[in-house]
Design a protein around this motif. Structure first.
Motif, PDB file in Angstrom:
ATOM      1  N   LEU A 134     -12.479 -14.055  17.586  1.00  0.00           N
ATOM      2  CA  LEU A 134     -12.277 -12.622  17.391  1.00  0.00           C
ATOM      3  C   LEU A 134     -11.209 -12.364  16.333  1.00  0.00           C
ATOM      4  O   LEU A 134     -11.330 -11.438  15.524  1.00  0.00           O
ATOM      5  CB  LEU A 134     -11.892 -11.956  18.717  1.00  0.00           C
ATOM      6  CG  LEU A 134     -12.973 -11.926  19.794  1.00  0.00           C
ATOM      7  CD1 LEU A 134     -12.431 -11.327  21.074  1.00  0.00           C
ATOM      8  CD2 LEU A 134     -14.198 -11.167  19.322  1.00  0.00           C
ATOM      9  N   SER A 135     -10.170 -13.178  16.340  1.00  0.00           N
ATOM     10  CA  SER A 135      -9.114 -13.043  15.336  1.00  0.00           C
ATOM     11  C   SER A 135      -9.653 -13.314  13.936  1.00  0.00           C
ATOM     12  O   SER A 135      -9.388 -12.566  12.986  1.00  0.00           O
ATOM     13  CB  SER A 135      -7.958 -13.997  15.661  1.00  0.00           C
ATOM     14  OG  SER A 135      -6.975 -13.962  14.657  1.00  0.00           O
ATOM     15  N   GLU A 136     -10.434 -14.380  13.817  1.00  0.00           N
ATOM     16  CA  GLU A 136     -11.028 -14.724  12.523  1.00  0.00           C
ATOM     17  C   GLU A 136     -11.991 -13.633  12.057  1.00  0.00           C
ATOM     18  O   GLU A 136     -12.018 -13.274  10.869  1.00  0.00           O
ATOM     19  CB  GLU A 136     -11.759 -16.056  12.626  1.00  0.00           C
ATOM     20  CG  GLU A 136     -12.433 -16.510  11.331  1.00  0.00           C
ATOM     21  CD  GLU A 136     -13.251 -17.773  11.508  1.00  0.00           C
ATOM     22  OE1 GLU A 136     -13.910 -18.176  10.539  1.00  0.00           O
ATOM     23  OE2 GLU A 136     -13.246 -18.339  12.621  1.00  0.00           O
ATOM     24  N   SER A 137     -12.787 -13.092  12.975  1.00  0.00           N
ATOM     25  CA  SER A 137     -13.763 -12.058  12.616  1.00  0.00           C
ATOM     26  C   SER A 137     -13.078 -10.768  12.184  1.00  0.00           C
ATOM     27  O   SER A 137     -13.598 -10.042  11.318  1.00  0.00           O
ATOM     28  CB  SER A 137     -14.687 -11.774  13.805  1.00  0.00           C
ATOM     29  OG  SER A 137     -15.405 -12.932  14.180  1.00  0.00           O
ATOM     30  N   LEU A 138     -11.940 -10.470  12.774  1.00  0.00           N
ATOM     31  CA  LEU A 138     -11.204  -9.259  12.419  1.00  0.00           C
ATOM     32  C   LEU A 138     -10.550  -9.389  11.049  1.00  0.00           C
ATOM     33  O   LEU A 138     -10.578  -8.444  10.247  1.00  0.00           O
ATOM     34  CB  LEU A 138     -10.147  -8.957  13.481  1.00  0.00           C
ATOM     35  CG  LEU A 138      -9.293  -7.709  13.264  1.00  0.00           C
ATOM     36  CD1 LEU A 138     -10.151  -6.448  13.270  1.00  0.00           C
ATOM     37  CD2 LEU A 138      -8.199  -7.631  14.344  1.00  0.00           C
ATOM     38  N   GLY A 139      -9.989 -10.555  10.774  1.00  0.00           N
ATOM     39  CA  GLY A 139      -9.327 -10.763   9.491  1.00  0.00           C
ATOM     40  C   GLY A 139      -8.196  -9.782   9.275  1.00  0.00           C
ATOM     41  O   GLY A 139      -7.376  -9.548  10.170  1.00  0.00           O
ATOM     42  N   ASN A 140      -8.160  -9.162   8.099  1.00  0.00           N
ATOM     43  CA  ASN A 140      -7.111  -8.206   7.758  1.00  0.00           C
ATOM     44  C   ASN A 140      -7.548  -6.759   7.917  1.00  0.00           C
ATOM     45  O   ASN A 140      -6.833  -5.848   7.493  1.00  0.00           O
ATOM     46  CB  ASN A 140      -6.639  -8.440   6.311  1.00  0.00           C
ATOM     47  CG  ASN A 140      -5.997  -9.806   6.133  1.00  0.00           C
ATOM     48  OD1 ASN A 140      -5.245 -10.271   6.997  1.00  0.00           O
ATOM     49  ND2 ASN A 140      -6.306 -10.461   5.026  1.00  0.00           N
ATOM     50  N   GLU A 141      -8.713  -6.556   8.520  1.00  0.00           N
ATOM     51  CA  GLU A 141      -9.225  -5.200   8.695  1.00  0.00           C
ATOM     52  C   GLU A 141      -8.498  -4.499   9.852  1.00  0.00           C
ATOM     53  O   GLU A 141      -7.970  -5.135  10.756  1.00  0.00           O
ATOM     54  CB  GLU A 141     -10.724  -5.227   8.988  1.00  0.00           C
ATOM     55  CG  GLU A 141     -11.567  -5.880   7.913  1.00  0.00           C
ATOM     56  CD  GLU A 141     -11.759  -4.975   6.705  1.00  0.00           C
ATOM     57  OE1 GLU A 141     -11.199  -3.848   6.686  1.00  0.00           O
ATOM     58  OE2 GLU A 141     -12.479  -5.385   5.776  1.00  0.00           O
TER      59      GLU A 141
END
Length: 224
Positions: A134-141
């Motif tokens: 989930l952290s990777e999918s969110l990124g900087n968004e």
């Protein structure tokens, strides 16, 4: 007026509740106590599987939280809670399904299982794998799929909100922590977030269901 059958302790119902609030849809809330009212003939006519949430919109019935959210997005498109871009839409759908299929069942295991059991430890490890995804999918968004709130944020945010109550933090994932705090400032979250007291009641209900299931399994094994 749209009718919304729910119980505020149900994470699946809170997903729909928050969608209704975010879209500012007028609805009639119908509280289900789940002490047997979900098994009454009147409700079984609406949902033969005796689950919540359910909506009735001008007589049209929709069951299952993800289906309800999709219906609300299509029927009431403003504000939009799904992105148009293919990659962003895929991210939203992945996050919704991972939260539903990979996260929520393991959180239930944390409630059921003893902390020293292998099942508890396996569930804990799996949850950390989900958090990393989930952290990777969110990124900087700011939100999944872009700068605007999406259905993925509602689903994942609702499910993830149970983790701190189970003693699991997001401190290893700063972007996830910031995202979660951002959600908690929204009016729809403040209106619907589960209190610690209600969470304890939620756990007791699941423990009773689990004990009943184990008794049924034990009886079935004895009858063989």
């Amino acid at each position: 007026m749209l009718k919304f059958y729910y119980n505020h302790r149900s994470p699946m119902a809170r997903r729909v509740w928050r969608t209704l609030l975010e879209k500012e849809i007028t609805f009639e809330p119908i509280l289900m106590s789940l002490d047997g009212d979900q098994l009454q003939p009147e409700f079984l006519e609406i949902n033969p599987f005796h689950h919540i949430p359910v909506i009735l919109d001008n007589g049209f019935r929709v069951i299952e939280s993800l289906a309800i959210m999709d219906y609300l997005e299509a029927k009431y498109p403003t504000p939009a809670l799904l992105p148009k871009k293919a990659e962003s839409l895929a991210t939203v759908r992945m996050v919704q399904m991972v939260a539903t299929n990979e996260l929520l069942p393991k959180m239930i295991s944390l409630i059921f299982e003893d902390k020293n059991s292998s099942k508890f430890l396996q569930a804990y490890e799996h949850i950390n794998k989900v958090l990393a995804f989930l952290s990777e999918s969110l990124g900087n968004e700011s939100y999944y799929g872009g700068e605007q709130l999406t259905l993925a944020d509602i689903v994942a945010g609702t499910d993830l909100s149970l983790l701190p109550k189970l003693g699991i933090s997001f401190s290893n994932y700063p972007n996830l922590q910031d995202w979660f705090e951002r959600l908690m400032t929204r009016k729809s979250w403040q209106q619907t977030e589960l209190s610690v007291e209600d969470f304890e009641k939620f756990k007791r209900v699941f423990l009773k269901l689990r004990q009943r299931q184990r008794k049924q399994e034990h009886k079935a094994n004895e009858d063989k």
